[in-house]
Design a protein around this motif. Structure first.
Motif, PDB file in Angstrom:
ATOM      1  N   LYS B   2     -35.328  41.880  77.863  1.00  0.00           N
ATOM      2  CA  LYS B   2     -34.098  42.040  77.099  1.00  0.00           C
ATOM      3  C   LYS B   2     -33.020  41.099  77.639  1.00  0.00           C
ATOM      4  O   LYS B   2     -33.064  40.691  78.812  1.00  0.00           O
ATOM      5  N   ARG B   3     -32.090  40.818  76.781  1.00  0.00           N
ATOM      6  CA  ARG B   3     -30.936  40.050  77.175  1.00  0.00           C
ATOM      7  C   ARG B   3     -29.712  40.895  76.902  1.00  0.00           C
ATOM      8  O   ARG B   3     -29.541  41.422  75.794  1.00  0.00           O
ATOM      9  N   LEU B   4     -28.859  41.039  77.906  1.00  0.00           N
ATOM     10  CA  LEU B   4     -27.639  41.836  77.745  1.00  0.00           C
ATOM     11  C   LEU B   4     -26.435  40.908  77.809  1.00  0.00           C
ATOM     12  O   LEU B   4     -26.312  40.105  78.744  1.00  0.00           O
ATOM     13  N   ASP B   5     -25.568  41.007  76.831  1.00  0.00           N
ATOM     14  CA  ASP B   5     -24.322  40.240  76.820  1.00  0.00           C
ATOM     15  C   ASP B   5     -23.154  41.188  77.018  1.00  0.00           C
ATOM     16  O   ASP B   5     -22.930  42.071  76.183  1.00  0.00           O
ATOM     17  N   TYR B  28     -27.863  37.701  87.366  1.00  0.00           N
ATOM     18  CA  TYR B  28     -26.888  37.693  86.275  1.00  0.00           C
ATOM     19  C   TYR B  28     -26.213  36.340  86.229  1.00  0.00           C
ATOM     20  O   TYR B  28     -26.277  35.567  87.207  1.00  0.00           O
ATOM     21  N   ILE B  59     -24.153  37.567  81.346  1.00  0.00           N
ATOM     22  CA  ILE B  59     -25.470  37.663  80.722  1.00  0.00           C
ATOM     23  C   ILE B  59     -26.467  38.176  81.753  1.00  0.00           C
ATOM     24  O   ILE B  59     -26.486  37.692  82.889  1.00  0.00           O
ATOM     25  N   PHE B  61     -30.631  38.918  82.037  1.00  0.00           N
ATOM     26  CA  PHE B  61     -31.989  39.009  81.516  1.00  0.00           C
ATOM     27  C   PHE B  61     -32.742  40.008  82.381  1.00  0.00           C
ATOM     28  O   PHE B  61     -32.800  39.837  83.608  1.00  0.00           O
ATOM     29  N   ALA B  85     -20.736  45.386  74.860  1.00  0.00           N
ATOM     30  CA  ALA B  85     -22.053  45.154  75.458  1.00  0.00           C
ATOM     31  C   ALA B  85     -23.088  45.155  74.344  1.00  0.00           C
ATOM     32  O   ALA B  85     -23.198  46.129  73.607  1.00  0.00           O
ATOM     33  N   TYR B  86     -23.826  44.066  74.212  1.00  0.00           N
ATOM     34  CA  TYR B  86     -24.857  43.979  73.184  1.00  0.00           C
ATOM     35  C   TYR B  86     -26.177  43.547  73.815  1.00  0.00           C
ATOM     36  O   TYR B  86     -26.192  42.789  74.787  1.00  0.00           O
ATOM     37  N   ILE B  87     -27.286  44.037  73.232  1.00  0.00           N
ATOM     38  CA  ILE B  87     -28.594  43.629  73.738  1.00  0.00           C
ATOM     39  C   ILE B  87     -29.401  42.939  72.640  1.00  0.00           C
ATOM     40  O   ILE B  87     -29.238  43.221  71.452  1.00  0.00           O
ATOM     41  N   SER B  88     -30.239  42.035  73.066  1.00  0.00           N
ATOM     42  CA  SER B  88     -31.176  41.426  72.124  1.00  0.00           C
ATOM     43  C   SER B  88     -32.482  41.165  72.867  1.00  0.00           C
ATOM     44  O   SER B  88     -32.584  41.381  74.070  1.00  0.00           O
ATOM     45  N   ASN B  89     -33.495  40.741  72.113  1.00  0.00           N
ATOM     46  CA  ASN B  89     -34.788  40.481  72.734  1.00  0.00           C
ATOM     47  C   ASN B  89     -34.823  39.074  73.322  1.00  0.00           C
ATOM     48  O   ASN B  89     -34.183  38.153  72.805  1.00  0.00           O
ATOM     49  N   ALA B  90     -35.595  38.928  74.380  1.00  0.00           N
ATOM     50  CA  ALA B  90     -35.761  37.608  74.986  1.00  0.00           C
ATOM     51  C   ALA B  90     -37.087  37.595  75.714  1.00  0.00           C
ATOM     52  O   ALA B  90     -37.645  38.653  76.029  1.00  0.00           O
TER      53      ALA B  90
END
Ligand SMILES: Nc1ncnc2c1ncn2[C@@H]1O[C@H](COP(=O)(O)O)[C@@H](O)[C@H]1O
Ligand SMILES: Nc1ncnc2c1ncn2[C@@H]1O[C@H](COP(=O)(O)O)[C@@H](O)[C@H]1O
Ligand SMILES: Nc1ncnc2c1ncn2[C@@H]1O[C@H](COP(=O)(O)O)[C@@H](O)[C@H]1O
Ligand code: NA
Ligand code: NA
Ligand code: NA
Lengths: 332, 93, 332, 332, 93, 93
Positions: B2-5, B28, B59, B61, B85-90
């Motif tokens: 996951k990737r966290l912004d 980070y 960021i 990962f 705070a948002y997450i996406s796939n990586a």
């Protein structure tokens, strides 16, 4: 007489550069002083004025008017926020009232510096120990502000937000700009006492350059202040009125205290400016950390968008007129 | 993976990084001097010299299970001071 | 006598501002000098000191003590890393030992500048050609360090990491700070030779401002040094001891070389400081590129976190005491 | 004679630092002056030169050669882009031709400043009102450039790209660097008229520091110019020839206009430099906004990568030789 | 399409961009002055003036097949000097 | 939710933000001083002082329907001045 003073003030380079910054925003010029250059200027000004003040303080010692003036300065920075708080509570909640009150109880170093330049351009003498008053007045108002929140809103806050006194003292005394000003003051005093040749070696940096950097910084401050105006409009007419009338009110208290202290006209003007100016450096960052319920746009747009330009352009000469009217009556 | 912004005020950066360390993130990345607008506040570059005018963009990962730990740690900070705070796939290259 | 020298050193503005930076970290003040302002200061200091040195070098020519001193400086910067390497190998692997050794063989321009300020505050004369020694000592240690890696670990490294001499020379001579210092030295010498009025026009920038910028930069260096302390703890007691004892050892070699060269006390102190100081600018970046196996935190926390503050605060006056004891025995 | 002038020019600190920057790129040194430091220097130079010019203008008044010279400067900045446009259209389309033409019609403040330093090092007098010509010549060429696009390519552009005159005036007059230069000029004049002591207080900042900051900035400009060279190669031999021959051609027109105006050799050189130099600050940003069809790499690599270094290193002394040949014939 | 996030020390930026050019990327975006922590090193802003204190964050939007070429080019650099590379999905607006 | 990455010349930042406001985005984050290369232009840091040398990187986290509005608003700007816009998936932590 005041209008001639205002004109004389307006036609000095620092105020002219301030105007140049303001106009650039209204004319939509793309003039920009990119970050972190404004930070460089503000760090420099704090370091230089602190160092200068320390030297002068060491020269004059703590006798004479020094201790009474500094004591009076502390009392003012405790008293003014309470008055402001009472006024602000007419329209605003506890959090916003306390945060704005703290800002007006504290001081603006740039306004102080501009007042000094004004005095110099008028050939009016003032003393270095006033810088000690400047340095000492930054913190108490923060503590009062946080105290007002603690007292005024004990039940409204979740437990997490209960402030710890450690944090409060930390925010008030160890804020970067307070720390640098006080530290440079101490270094100036130590240098004056133990290493006088060091003064001459610092002088080209801290003294000669000062006026030019001040102008450069005021150019940026003009831009920054003008960009705050839209959010000032949103803040409403109550806060607009407050941002102009409160400094005038505080200046009137200040001038009578200055008279009671027996200050010379130059020192009196600086004392009045300390009372009338509002902080947009140390206090807002402290409030952001400790009272996040308060709207930053309120305490920024009032202090930086209105009170600051008002003081720089009109306030200083008006206060000088006030001082000339009230003080000679005592000394003459 | 996951990737966290995370985007929040620079003033809370130290506290936020401490939380991430407590959540045992593998690493980070921090970008400072970021500006922006949230639902309430505008953060602009010209105010940066006052200490009020900049966000940090962090960021991370990490694996999905770390995210849970991060959430527990940073939620109070985000609630108190604001920030998103948002997450996406990586995945690793 | 040494304690009085230490006190005299501590009470100069540069060292006081250095303390102010250190204290700000321990007191957890949020004072910060944001990037790239420290870079501005360090570029300025290198440019100014190089220019000044070039002028002086042109004035004095290459006669007298110049060539012997510079030669001795080069030899020291070849010798010291080898000694350091032998010591470090007691506990560390080849890569870390070589990288740290290179740093201690090279020099710290800021320590040198602070030593100059110390001499000026003590009214002790020194010569401009010492700046040539400073400029010339940055690179050789890098080459020695890389040589030690090449010799010490030829089989452990994958083929890709076989260093090319081109790259090594590039890292050692064309590192930004080495290049600026040497370039400014040459420009200073050319200006002195062909355009003397240019010197006077540069002077307000390169001379008058110098002391103030030095103070400002040392404020930042205090912050940076203090922030390295936690990783110094992790580095362990061997490296902590090394970071204090090695400079002292090098200073002792240095003072006897200075005596053999017949240097005046002022020049001798500067020579000793060159031997005792360690690089945290040119060498670490070169090592990062060419010996990535070495831990950056080791060579940074020792040089910047301990050796640098030790030299600034205690080292310089102690070395002065040493010089006073050893050198007059020769000249007197 | 010219070669001796070239040598004299090359051996001044500003040009030497410019070389240091150029060499650092070719030697692949990692010397870097990180953003926004170059912006700090350029803002400072514009502010300082504007302020200085304003003071001089106020002193001299608008009598004598001032109005004719400024008028001639405006005419040149309208005429030169048209000539350039005609030449460029031989090989390039309307958009690129117009953008490059505008750049060559406008001026380069740093070239002007370097020419002033050259005159000072040669002890040749020049007048402050030339700075007014500098300030006034930045904008008209932009308007001509946009006019040429409007006339030359009315049908090729989609409706959206039809320029509004408001936007054109905005880009030409309120561009950050034009605005700061003009604003500082006005402030200088007002200070000279109403607050003469303010001049002395600004002087250490705007005058004393100037030469050093100029050197520092030229160091960066050397780096920037050298980094443009690869894209210059791509731009082709026509543009390379243009970037050297056009300034020479413009300088010849300039010197005869200067003779007609009866300017002294110093003022004549500055006038010629204004004609021969090309803008890489105000014009490119304006063209980027209003003529995005033009390739930025064309107008940047010619002005900054070739014309600028050519003028700094060879152009200024060659133009001086030209002035010496043409002007004394009139005055002598 | 894919999005590639590369984070590594600023000192290797030129070398890394050369690799990307060799892999014929359609474009890239660079953010400098980035800090962070990996498994071993902490990169902090206050060290930036020494040339050791900053990472670069490079973003590449490209087609999947380009990724393979990139991987071949940059892997040696990442192995030698450290740094991370993550990919995620993206599409043109 | 979606994440939008916009990269374009800093000079158009104000115009772009106005477009985003018109599209009623819930917020945005701006990173300035970004460099890079597109199909035609190289944007490099050393030119930043001229006003030509920097891009801005804008991130918007928003719902899918907002994306449509954004597209309508910013497409003309991107066409006229250049710049890229990519979307990917994201969700709140
Ligand atoms: N929808 C969003 N998209 C991108 N960034 C956002 C968004 N909302 C907030 N932010 C960023 O998060 C920062 C803090 O948000 P807030 O605390 O809500 O003011 C803002 O200043 C923005 O930089
Ligand atoms: N898990 C992670 N998440 C985000 N950034 C990372 C992560 N690991 C490493 N980085 C970044 O990559 C840089 C280089 O990593 P390293 O070479 O492993 O020290 C670090 O300084 C961080 O900025
Ligand atoms: N494929 C890509 N990947 C990442 N960034 C890109 C890409 N293409 C363009 N950019 C960025 O978008 C900016 C403007 O693009 P352009 O207008 O095409 O020159 C460039 O300077 C890059 O920073
Ligand atoms: Na006050
Ligand atoms: Na050494
Ligand atoms: Na021209």
């Amino acid at each position: 007489m005041d209008t001639s003073l205002i004109l004389k003030n307006v036609l000095t380079p620092p105020v002219l550069f301030f105007f140049l910054g303001i106009i650039s925003v209204f004319a939509k010029s793309d003039l920009e002083i990119p970050s972190p250059l404004p930070k460089l200027f503000s760090l420099y000004l704090l370091l230089a004025i602190g160092f200068k003040g320390g030297i002068e303080l060491q020269k004059s010692g703590l006798g004479g008017q020094v201790v009474p003036t500094v004591t009076a300065a502390i009392i003012m920075s405790l008293l003014i926020p309470i008055i402001c708080f009472v006024v602000l509570r007419l329209k605003l909640d506890v959090f916003n009232s306390a945060a704005i009150a703290a800002a007006y109880g504290s001081i603006s170093a740039v306004t102080f510096i501009t007042a000094e330049s004004f005095l110099e351009s008028q050939n009016i003498h003032f003393d270095g120990f006033m810088i000690a008053a400047l340095a000492i007045m930054e913190s108490p108002a923060i503590i009062v502000g946080l105290f007002l929140v603690k007292v005024g809103a004990p039940k409204e806050r979740p437990i997490k937000r209960q402030m710890r006194w450690r944090q409060i003292l930390h925010e008030s005394m160890l804020n970067g700009s307070v720390y640098l000003l006080l530290g440079s003051l101490v270094i100036g005093a130590l240098t004056g006492a133990f290493n006088p040749p060091g003064i001459d070696k610092m002088q080209p940096f801290t003294e000669k350059l000062f006026y030019g950097v001040e102008c450069f910084f005021l150019l940026d401050m003009g831009i920054v202040a003008a960009q705050r105006l839209p959010s000032l409009k949103k803040a409403g007419s109550f806060l607009i009125a407050f941002a102009v009338l409160m400094p005038i009110f505080n200046s009137v208290i200040g001038v009578f205290v200055a008279r009671a202290l027996g200050l010379s006209p130059g020192n009196a003007l600086l004392f009045v400016v300390l009372c009338a100016s509002a902080s947009y450096l140390a206090v807002p960052t402290a409030m952001r950390m400790t009272v996040p319920e308060a709207k930053a746009s309120y305490y920024i747009s009032t202090t930086l968008g209105l009170t600051f330009p008002f003081n720089i352009i009109i306030g200083i000469p008006v206060y000088m007129g006030l001082v000339n009217q009230i003080i000679p009556a005592v000394t003459g | 993976m996951k990737r966290l912004d995370l985007i929040f005020s620079e003033r809370e950066l130290d506290a936020m990084l401490k939380c991430l360390e407590k959540a045992e993130v593998p690493g980070y990345t921090v970008m400072k001097h970021v500006t922006g607008r949230g639902p309430e506040r505008v953060v602009s570059e010209d105010m940066e010299f006052t200490g009020l005018g900049a966000n940090a963009h962090v960021i991370v990962f990490c694996d999905e299970e770390v995210l849970e730990r991060i959430k527990v740690q940073i939620q109070p900070l985000l609630n108190y001071y604001g920030g998103v705070a948002y997450i996406s796939n990586a995945e690793k290259l």
